[in-house]
Design a protein around this motif. Sequence first.
Motif, PDB file in Angstrom:
ATOM      1  N   GLN A 188       0.836  -1.205   0.000  1.00 23.73           N
ATOM      2  CA  GLN A 188       0.000   0.000   0.000  1.00 23.73           C
ATOM      3  C   GLN A 188       0.871   1.256   0.000  1.00 23.73           C
ATOM      4  O   GLN A 188       0.566   2.249  -0.653  1.00 23.73           O
ATOM      5  N   TYR A 189       1.962   1.183   0.767  1.00 19.76           N
ATOM      6  CA  TYR A 189       2.868   2.325   0.854  1.00 19.76           C
ATOM      7  C   TYR A 189       3.458   2.628  -0.533  1.00 19.76           C
ATOM      8  O   TYR A 189       3.483   3.774  -0.973  1.00 19.76           O
ATOM      9  N   LEU A 190       3.899   1.554  -1.205  1.00 23.41           N
ATOM     10  CA  LEU A 190       4.482   1.749  -2.534  1.00 23.41           C
ATOM     11  C   LEU A 190       3.436   2.299  -3.507  1.00 23.41           C
ATOM     12  O   LEU A 190       3.724   3.173  -4.325  1.00 23.41           O
ATOM     13  N   ALA A 191       2.220   1.785  -3.373  1.00 21.79           N
ATOM     14  CA  ALA A 191       1.152   2.270  -4.259  1.00 21.79           C
ATOM     15  C   ALA A 191       0.915   3.763  -4.031  1.00 21.79           C
ATOM     16  O   ALA A 191       0.738   4.537  -4.967  1.00 21.79           O
ATOM     17  N   THR A 192       0.955   4.158  -2.748  1.00 27.12           N
ATOM     18  CA  THR A 192       0.717   5.559  -2.413  1.00 27.12           C
ATOM     19  C   THR A 192       1.869   6.440  -2.896  1.00 27.12           C
ATOM     20  O   THR A 192       1.652   7.543  -3.405  1.00 27.12           O
ATOM     21  N   MET A 193       3.094   5.926  -2.725  1.00 29.65           N
ATOM     22  CA  MET A 193       4.260   6.761  -3.021  1.00 29.65           C
ATOM     23  C   MET A 193       4.692   6.700  -4.480  1.00 29.65           C
ATOM     24  O   MET A 193       5.323   7.638  -4.985  1.00 29.65           O
ATOM     25  N   ILE A 194       4.436   5.588  -5.142  1.00 28.08           N
ATOM     26  CA  ILE A 194       4.987   5.417  -6.497  1.00 28.08           C
ATOM     27  C   ILE A 194       3.902   5.397  -7.563  1.00 28.08           C
ATOM     28  O   ILE A 194       3.889   6.230  -8.465  1.00 28.08           O
ATOM     29  N   TRP A 195       2.984   4.432  -7.462  1.00 30.16           N
ATOM     30  CA  TRP A 195       2.064   4.221  -8.580  1.00 30.16           C
ATOM     31  C   TRP A 195       0.988   5.308  -8.675  1.00 30.16           C
ATOM     32  O   TRP A 195       0.667   5.768  -9.789  1.00 30.16           O
ATOM     33  N   GLY A 196       0.472   5.734  -7.543  1.00 35.08           N
ATOM     34  CA  GLY A 196      -0.558   6.778  -7.555  1.00 35.08           C
ATOM     35  C   GLY A 196      -0.045   8.071  -8.178  1.00 35.08           C
ATOM     36  O   GLY A 196      -0.621   8.585  -9.161  1.00 35.08           O
ATOM     37  N   PRO A 197       1.068   8.625  -7.656  1.00 37.66           N
ATOM     38  CA  PRO A 197       1.609   9.851  -8.255  1.00 37.66           C
ATOM     39  C   PRO A 197       1.999   9.675  -9.725  1.00 37.66           C
ATOM     40  O   PRO A 197       1.860  10.594 -10.531  1.00 37.66           O
ATOM     41  N   LEU A 198       2.481   8.441 -10.076  1.00 36.76           N
ATOM     42  CA  LEU A 198       2.856   8.202 -11.480  1.00 36.76           C
ATOM     43  C   LEU A 198       1.620   8.303 -12.378  1.00 36.76           C
ATOM     44  O   LEU A 198       1.658   8.950 -13.441  1.00 36.76           O
ATOM     45  N   ALA A 199       0.528   7.671 -11.936  1.00 40.19           N
ATOM     46  CA  ALA A 199      -0.703   7.715 -12.731  1.00 40.19           C
ATOM     47  C   ALA A 199      -1.177   9.159 -12.901  1.00 40.19           C
ATOM     48  O   ALA A 199      -1.565   9.581 -14.007  1.00 40.19           O
ATOM     49  N   SER A 200      -1.102   9.920 -11.815  1.00 36.52           N
ATOM     50  CA  SER A 200      -1.516  11.326 -11.875  1.00 36.52           C
ATOM     51  C   SER A 200      -0.620  12.106 -12.834  1.00 36.52           C
ATOM     52  O   SER A 200      -1.087  12.904 -13.656  1.00 36.52           O
ATOM     53  N   MET A 201       0.694  11.849 -12.730  1.00 36.38           N
ATOM     54  CA  MET A 201       1.634  12.555 -13.607  1.00 36.38           C
ATOM     55  C   MET A 201       1.391  12.211 -15.080  1.00 36.38           C
ATOM     56  O   MET A 201       1.360  13.091 -15.948  1.00 36.38           O
ATOM     57  N   LEU A 202       1.201  10.910 -15.359  1.00 34.91           N
ATOM     58  CA  LEU A 202       0.947  10.479 -16.745  1.00 34.91           C
ATOM     59  C   LEU A 202      -0.287  11.200 -17.300  1.00 34.91           C
ATOM     60  O   LEU A 202      -0.280  11.708 -18.427  1.00 34.91           O
ATOM     61  N   PHE A 203      -1.323  11.247 -16.486  1.00 36.05           N
ATOM     62  CA  PHE A 203      -2.573  11.875 -16.925  1.00 36.05           C
ATOM     63  C   PHE A 203      -2.331  13.340 -17.319  1.00 36.05           C
ATOM     64  O   PHE A 203      -2.681  13.778 -18.415  1.00 36.05           O
ATOM     65  N   PHE A 204      -1.707  14.086 -16.401  1.00 36.30           N
ATOM     66  CA  PHE A 204      -1.548  15.519 -16.660  1.00 36.30           C
ATOM     67  C   PHE A 204      -0.508  15.808 -17.738  1.00 36.30           C
ATOM     68  O   PHE A 204      -0.657  16.756 -18.516  1.00 36.30           O
ATOM     69  N   VAL A 205       0.545  14.996 -17.789  1.00 36.78           N
ATOM     70  CA  VAL A 205       1.570  15.233 -18.822  1.00 36.78           C
ATOM     71  C   VAL A 205       0.985  14.948 -20.205  1.00 36.78           C
ATOM     72  O   VAL A 205       1.133  15.753 -21.142  1.00 36.78           O
ATOM     73  N   PHE A 206       0.280  13.819 -20.360  1.00 35.90           N
ATOM     74  CA  PHE A 206      -0.298  13.485 -21.669  1.00 35.90           C
ATOM     75  C   PHE A 206      -1.362  14.509 -22.066  1.00 35.90           C
ATOM     76  O   PHE A 206      -1.400  14.956 -23.218  1.00 35.90           O
ATOM     77  N   LEU A 207      -2.187  14.875 -21.108  1.00 37.34           N
ATOM     78  CA  LEU A 207      -3.248  15.842 -21.406  1.00 37.34           C
ATOM     79  C   LEU A 207      -2.633  17.206 -21.765  1.00 37.34           C
ATOM     80  O   LEU A 207      -3.030  17.842 -22.750  1.00 37.34           O
ATOM     81  N   GLY A 208      -1.639  17.602 -20.973  1.00 39.62           N
ATOM     82  CA  GLY A 208      -1.009  18.911 -21.179  1.00 39.62           C
ATOM     83  C   GLY A 208      -0.266  18.983 -22.500  1.00 39.62           C
ATOM     84  O   GLY A 208      -0.388  19.976 -23.245  1.00 39.62           O
ATOM     85  N   THR A 209       0.506  17.949 -22.779  1.00 37.84           N
ATOM     86  CA  THR A 209       1.285  17.980 -24.026  1.00 37.84           C
ATOM     87  C   THR A 209       0.358  17.833 -25.240  1.00 37.84           C
ATOM     88  O   THR A 209       0.642  18.382 -26.312  1.00 37.84           O
ATOM     89  N   TYR A 210      -0.739  17.138 -25.092  1.00 34.21           N
ATOM     90  CA  TYR A 210      -1.728  17.036 -26.179  1.00 34.21           C
ATOM     91  C   TYR A 210      -2.297  18.434 -26.485  1.00 34.21           C
ATOM     92  O   TYR A 210      -2.481  18.804 -27.650  1.00 34.21           O
ATOM     93  N   ALA A 211      -2.520  19.197 -25.431  1.00 31.77           N
ATOM     94  CA  ALA A 211      -3.135  20.517 -25.611  1.00 31.77           C
ATOM     95  C   ALA A 211      -2.126  21.578 -26.034  1.00 31.77           C
ATOM     96  O   ALA A 211      -2.450  22.482 -26.802  1.00 31.77           O
TER      97      ALA A 211
END
Lengths: 266, 323
Positions: A30-53
């Motif tokens: 759970q700790y790894l999910a909170t520290m690694i995968w969650g922020p990564l998913a958020s970053m991927l979302f905003f980076v892809f959306l931002g660079t698309y725009a």
Amino acid sequence: MKKFILNLRLFWEGALLSYIALFHWLRPAQYLATMIWGPLASMLFFVFLGTYATGSDSASFYVIGNALQTIALSGIFGVTMSIGGDRWSGTLPYLFGAPANRFMMFTGRALMHLLNGVLGAIIGLTWGVLLFGLDLGRANPLALTLIILVATFSTSGMGLLMGCLSLITRNVMFVNNTVFFLLLVFSGANIELSRMPAWGQAISQVLPLTRSIASARRVIAGGSLSSVVPLLLVEFMIGMSYLLAGYLLFRWFEFQAKRRDTLEAM
Amino acid sequence: MKAIEVRNLRRVFRATIGVVRRKIKEIVAVDDISFEVYDGELFGLLGPNGAGKTTTVKMLTTMLIPTSGEARVLGLDVVRSAEALRSRIGFVFGGERGLYWRLSGYDNLRYFASLYHVDPAVSRKRIPYLLDLVGLSDRGQEKVEGYSRGMKQRLHIARTLLHDPQVLFLDEPTIGLDPVGARELRQVVRNLQAEKKTILLTTHYMFEADALCQRIAVIDKGRIIALDTPEGLKTYVKDLAVIEFEVYGVPSNVLEQLRAQPYVHTVSVENRDQKQALLIHSPRGSQAVPDLLSMMNGIRIGNVIVREPTLEDAYVRLVGGEA
């Protein structure tokens, strides 16, 4: 001197044991999910959306913004739960009945989350380097470290204030989520401040992270430490203001509890 | 020497009723009480739920500001000298909450030791000693979430002794415990008494107060209605005998009829599983039994016992426990 050492011990043991006591449910996965995968998913979302725009050249803008936004997870949610957890475990009467230094007891709760925040920012920047080719070659390591530390301090200050609210209201997670999304929108993590309306810019000026994110972008682009010191000083003062407001609220809560017998009525 | 002095202590709570037409209702939780507890004494505060016991303890432990009156513990005013007092007293509220369940018993004590500024060198020796005192030395390294309710209560006792306080406030420490757990905890309280601690114990269990306390204040509706030794309190009913009928349901009109008799002082009913105990206090003792039985015509009756009054009977008479 002896009292100072005992207070320091209270700060450290409060930090460590309260973290273990209240976050023991956080298993390694759970700790790894909170520290690694969650922020990564958020970053991927905003980076892809931002660079698309706005085009692929702007990737570093979103990577840096979201790497520092990760700090808010520990600083706000973690610290809030650290203070509010005492309400759920029924330990508040025993904390308030002890002669312990309230400031040390209060601020000690933020220490481990501060370290988590630093780790979160480092992981976020590492994802940026590995996945989006973020170039840290021109960044002054000392300046970048200082920026991360100031950002974790200022968000933890806000977390302490939110933690005290959790002693008063049952709906603090709603407030926390609102604050987190306010940061997402108004801190400049994903939207340039210059593109915001005046009222949006006004909000951004009183939030933690705003100046840290701006400083991080400047330092990663090759800016010097001295060029971001004024921004960091203001960010530090904002964090300190939230921390002091939280502490005053904590003492007010204690006084009201003694006056109205509301310690266990939450 | 007096360890606790309470003078005309009063606490009023204000509750708001209604949304549009708001009315403020005043509830007097503690109403002008005065008493003293001497050094090394085990003093009981006995009363039914809602009598004002916990409110009194909260005021004496600096957790609640009195509306009026004065209270001193170890010569320190509980409001003006609250900071200084906290390091010299210990307190336990009933129930199993108030511990960090995900920490071990040992780590709970380590954290609370730091809250009370206990020197690390001292706490390293004191924690194993206290775990042993409360019978938890073999479970100290286990997480509290695996403890029974009784073990949690005993850990609370250890917690409150970390800074070696002179005065202890134990607010219904055996509440909710099974008989074995309650007996073990009472033994811990006796051990503390042997260590010359001054203890204020609140309870609504008569036998507990009788077995442990040197003096007892009976509190009801916020007021102290009697204060004496357990033996002294029993003299309140020495002129009466207790007639106990084992019954299986008693209609209210029969209870009224029994209460109306001039030789009947108190009538109360206790539920005991499938049956009930009808307790009648009367100076006539066994001589009253035939008359009483004649009034209970048609009621299924089991055993009938006539006995000497206990502290519980004195308590029932004092608080007017007519069920």
